[in-house]
Every structure is written in C-alpha cells, then in structure tokens.
Design an enzyme around this catalytic site. Structure first.
Site, PDB file in Angstrom:
ATOM      1  N   CYS A   1     -17.151  69.689  22.677  1.00  0.00           N
ATOM      2  CA  CYS A   1     -16.294  68.775  23.476  1.00  0.00           C
ATOM      3  C   CYS A   1     -14.542  69.284  23.208  1.00  0.00           C
ATOM      4  O   CYS A   1     -14.072  69.228  22.172  1.00  0.00           O
ATOM      5  CB  CYS A   1     -16.243  67.184  23.401  1.00  0.00           C
ATOM      6  SG  CYS A   1     -15.025  66.419  24.428  1.00  0.00           S
ATOM      7  N   CYS A  29      -8.765  63.301  22.664  1.00  0.00           N
ATOM      8  CA  CYS A  29      -9.651  62.332  23.382  1.00  0.00           C
ATOM      9  C   CYS A  29     -10.492  62.476  21.173  1.00  0.00           C
ATOM     10  O   CYS A  29     -11.078  63.783  21.501  1.00  0.00           O
ATOM     11  CB  CYS A  29     -10.138  62.426  23.597  1.00  0.00           C
ATOM     12  SG  CYS A  29     -11.355  60.922  23.865  1.00  0.00           S
ATOM     13  N   CYS A  83     -14.488  59.278  20.664  1.00  0.00           N
ATOM     14  CA  CYS A  83     -16.469  59.601  20.333  1.00  0.00           C
ATOM     15  C   CYS A  83     -16.820  59.801  18.846  1.00  0.00           C
ATOM     16  O   CYS A  83     -16.212  61.315  18.445  1.00  0.00           O
ATOM     17  CB  CYS A  83     -16.658  60.816  21.029  1.00  0.00           C
ATOM     18  SG  CYS A  83     -17.479  60.764  22.665  1.00  0.00           S
ATOM     19  N   CYS A 104     -14.140  65.471  30.934  1.00  0.00           N
ATOM     20  CA  CYS A 104     -15.103  64.769  29.820  1.00  0.00           C
ATOM     21  C   CYS A 104     -17.210  65.065  29.715  1.00  0.00           C
ATOM     22  O   CYS A 104     -17.445  64.457  31.391  1.00  0.00           O
ATOM     23  CB  CYS A 104     -15.562  62.933  30.062  1.00  0.00           C
ATOM     24  SG  CYS A 104     -15.940  62.331  28.439  1.00  0.00           S
ATOM     25  N   GLN A 155     -25.743  47.425  31.588  1.00  0.00           N
ATOM     26  CA  GLN A 155     -25.750  49.013  30.944  1.00  0.00           C
ATOM     27  C   GLN A 155     -25.511  50.609  31.170  1.00  0.00           C
ATOM     28  O   GLN A 155     -25.488  51.076  32.121  1.00  0.00           O
ATOM     29  CB  GLN A 155     -27.349  49.168  29.860  1.00  0.00           C
ATOM     30  CG  GLN A 155     -27.712  47.904  29.644  1.00  0.00           C
ATOM     31  CD  GLN A 155     -27.452  47.444  28.109  1.00  0.00           C
ATOM     32  OE1 GLN A 155     -25.922  47.782  28.166  1.00  0.00           O
ATOM     33  NE2 GLN A 155     -27.666  46.634  27.648  1.00  0.00           N
ATOM     34  N   GLU A 210     -27.040  32.514  33.701  1.00  0.00           N
ATOM     35  CA  GLU A 210     -25.671  33.427  33.631  1.00  0.00           C
ATOM     36  C   GLU A 210     -24.735  32.680  34.105  1.00  0.00           C
ATOM     37  O   GLU A 210     -24.529  32.145  34.834  1.00  0.00           O
ATOM     38  CB  GLU A 210     -25.849  34.351  34.532  1.00  0.00           C
ATOM     39  CG  GLU A 210     -24.776  35.276  34.823  1.00  0.00           C
ATOM     40  CD  GLU A 210     -24.253  36.167  33.742  1.00  0.00           C
ATOM     41  OE1 GLU A 210     -23.299  36.227  33.157  1.00  0.00           O
ATOM     42  OE2 GLU A 210     -24.864  36.177  32.282  1.00  0.00           O
ATOM     43  N   ASN A 216     -29.741  38.160  25.226  1.00  0.00           N
ATOM     44  CA  ASN A 216     -29.244  39.669  24.937  1.00  0.00           C
ATOM     45  C   ASN A 216     -27.407  38.998  25.544  1.00  0.00           C
ATOM     46  O   ASN A 216     -27.051  39.449  26.405  1.00  0.00           O
ATOM     47  CB  ASN A 216     -29.261  40.205  26.268  1.00  0.00           C
ATOM     48  CG  ASN A 216     -28.326  41.968  26.504  1.00  0.00           C
ATOM     49  OD1 ASN A 216     -28.157  42.380  25.914  1.00  0.00           O
ATOM     50  ND2 ASN A 216     -28.422  42.225  27.428  1.00  0.00           N
ATOM     51  N   CYS A 260     -25.946  44.115  21.029  1.00  0.00           N
ATOM     52  CA  CYS A 260     -24.937  45.234  20.861  1.00  0.00           C
ATOM     53  C   CYS A 260     -24.255  45.402  19.443  1.00  0.00           C
ATOM     54  O   CYS A 260     -23.105  46.008  19.341  1.00  0.00           O
ATOM     55  CB  CYS A 260     -24.267  45.200  21.938  1.00  0.00           C
ATOM     56  SG  CYS A 260     -22.756  43.779  22.293  1.00  0.00           S
TER      57      CYS A 260
END
Length: 380
Positions: free
Chosen positions: A3, A11, A14, A88, A212, A262, A312, A339
């Site tokens: 990158c 940036c 990441c 990107c 996602q 939900e 989830n 997550c």
C-alpha cells in the site's frame, strides 16, 4: 498486500500492513486461542477461514474534506486535514470505480465539505456499499437538509454515470461529534433496499442496516453456522441480534421454527421481506418470525422451549444478564459469533453449564488485528 498510502505514512489504519498474510492469520489465531484457553480448555479449533487479503471490503465509509470544488475522499489526518484514499486497495473494484465519479459530482455541485474545527460546511461523509450483483447503495451524510434539492436534481446524472445504483439516500447528522451518521434518513430513489446475495439467501440491506464488510467470508460464516445447527437438528432456533436475518434465514428448514430478535426496526422489516422471498422459493420451510426488541434486555422467560440460540452481539458481548438467562434456561445449544474475543471469554465464563466444543476464526478484516470468531456450545 502493498500500500503506497501506508508506505508514505499517509494512512496507518491497517495495523498489519506489510506483515505476510499467513503471519496475520497465525497472530489472530493465537490471540483468540489464548483469550479462550481459560474458559474453554478443551476447545477444538477448526482451520481459519480466509478470503482475499485485498479488494475485499464491500462498504466504504469516506470522510469528505478539502474544499468545495476540490474535495478529498478518505480520512482526516492528525491535524484534521483530508487524506484522499480513493485508490485504497482494500475496496472491491465495484466500489473503487465509484470514487472518481462521486468526487466529480461533489465538486460540480460545489458541495462544501464539513470542517470539523470550524463547524462549518455541509457534506460530512459518503457511505457506499457494493453488492455481489454489482449494485450500489450511496448515502450522503449532511449536516443539514439544505443541499438535498441539489443532490436530488443531480440523481439522473449520477445514475447515468453509475448504472448499478439501486439506492441513494441522505442521512442528516447535525451534531458536531465524531459519529458517522444521524437518526434521520431520507431515501431519494424509488428503491430503498439493496439486495445482498449470500450463498442461497438474498438479504435486503436498507441504508441504516448492518452487514458484514467482507461478503465472501460472511458467506463462509453463515455456512458454518448452518452446518453446526443441522448437526444438532433443533426444532426451534432463536437468532438474537439478528440484523437483517443472515443467520436466521440460513438455518431455516422444514419443521423448524426460527425466530429472529433485533433492535433496529428497518433491519427487522428487511428480514421479514427476505423471509417472504425465501419462502417463495422453498414453500416447505417451517415458521420464520422476526421481532423488534432488545435481545440483551428483554429475552428471558421466552426462551422456554427453545432448543438452540444463535447470538451475534456487538463488541460488548451479550453481557452478564443475558448470559445468566441462557445459563438458567433449558436451551441445549448455543452458536456464538463474536467480533471481540475478550467479551466472548467473559460471556462464556458466565455460562459454566455450556461447554465450548469447536471454534473457528473467520478473517473478515485482513491487514488489521480485528477478528471474527464463532464458537459452538453444548450444555453439559
């Protein structure tokens, strides 16, 4: 993945950029295994699921900066200046092709980027989502409704330049805070839902709905959940924090009752519509119901008679109250997708009657230290 933005120091989002991808996976696997070792010592780890390490993101959340007529699409640096990231390498090609078109449109309309320090300007963010069928949802996040007529008037030109557009909306975020979007959403197109085809299920994504960010790995996540559920053959399944119904619709089957819970009403509406479409293709499916409720706060005695629960939750996990209600219930099996392995570990510790048998890492977020891990639990 290489990158230029990272190499030049423009940036550093990441955190794993430059690390070989195999090493990234190994690091995440070790991190997750270590976090769960104390609460699940007999856990069997299946091979990690990985997709491409670049061009995988189906959604771009772009800060708009610069000045009217010369905008940047990307992030802000430490001084609050715009850093343009339209090249990107994380984004799907279907997203990347939209960026110059959108930048040209913003410049031609002379939309003033929002200046965080001065609290002046109108356009704060662009949020662009790309579907597996090459369709687009484009959301303009504005401080006020002042510029909506100009955006509405420019819609035919935008659709001509980007024929795959399905949904265009404006989100109003008037607060001078570092939040991405506000509560008010105005859809400018006839269609309000972007179809997201995942495996053999089509999920309807509305502007405010969560999905996602990595479609290929999300498909593998849903397939794994379906496999684990089918292995237990439950008569009833509850999907808590169900979003637009990804897990619920993947595990629906003949003779099985599936209920999704939900908090977001738009997501529930989308799930209901998707369930209707799925039943049109598979009339033999058992009952599929969705309800708008806070799974963390409100699911309790209703769990009576439920065989298997899928959770989830957001990063905070399900928390001690819901974990306690699952622990006290008659539920035999839990599939937990997380997550945040640290909140997952806390929740598993609060459910000692359940034994974690299998787990799998799903690498939704290459080039970063973020992870998605799913665990299969049986009551002992």
């Amino acid at each position: 993945m290489q990158c230029d933005y990272f190499d030049r120091g423009r940036c550093r989002s990441c955190t794993f950029m430059g690390m070989p991808y195999a090493a990234q996976l190994a690091s995440k696997q070790e991190r997750c295994a270590a976090a769960l070792a104390g609460v699940a010592p007999a856990l069997t780890w299946l091979a990690a699921v990985a997709g491409p390490d670049s061009a995988f993101r189906n959604k771009a959340k772009l800060v708009i900066a610069g000045r009217a007529g010369a905008v940047t699409l990307g992030i802000l640096d430490h001084a609050g200046r715009g850093v343009d990231l339209r090249e990107c390498g994380l984004y799907e090609p279907g997203l990347t092709r939209t960026f110059p078109v959108l930048a040209d449109l913003i410049d031609s309309l002379r939309l003033e980027p929002y200046d965080v320090a001065a609290r002046r300007g109108q356009l704060k963010h662009l949020i662009v989502t790309h579907s597996p069928d090459d369709e687009l949802m484009i959301r303009f996040v504005l401080r006020t409704a002042h510029e909506i007529p100009r955006i509405r008037k420019a819609l035919p030109r935008l659709v001509e330049a980007l024929p795959g557009i399905a949904v265009v909306s404006v989100n109003l975020q008037p607060e001078p805070k570092a939040i991405l979007e506000g509560e008010t959403e105005l859809v400018l197109t006839e269609r309000s839902t972007l179809p997201m085809r995942v495996n053999d299920v089509v999920l309807g994504l509305r502007p405010n709905s969560f999905f996602q960010t990595n479609t290929a790995v999300a498909a593998a996540l849903y397939r794994q959940a379906r496999e684990w559920v089918e292995d237990r053959s439950p008569g009833s399944v509850w999907d808590l924090y169900c979003g637009v119904g990804g897990f619920a619709l993947h595990v629906a089957g003949p003779g099985r009752v599936v209920v999704g819970i939900e908090l977001a009403p738009d997501a529930v509406d989308s799930a209901v519509a998707s369930a209707s479409d799925l039943r049109g293709q598979h009339p033999d499916l058992g009952p599929i119901r969705f309800a708008t409720a806070d799974a963390t706060a409100q699911v309790g005695a209703d769990l009576a008679g439920v065989d298997l629960v899928i959770v989830n939750p957001p990063r905070r996990g399900i928390g001690p109250d819901l974990a306690g209600r699952l622990e006290e219930s008659d539920v035999r099996d839990v599939v937990y997708s997380s997550c945040n392995v640290d909140s997952l570990a806390r929740d598993l510790a609060a459910m000692p009657s359940f034994r974690a048998h299998e787990a799998r890492l799903f690498d939704m977020f290459p080039q970063s230290n973020h992870h998605e891990v799913m665990v299969r639990l049986h009551r002992t």
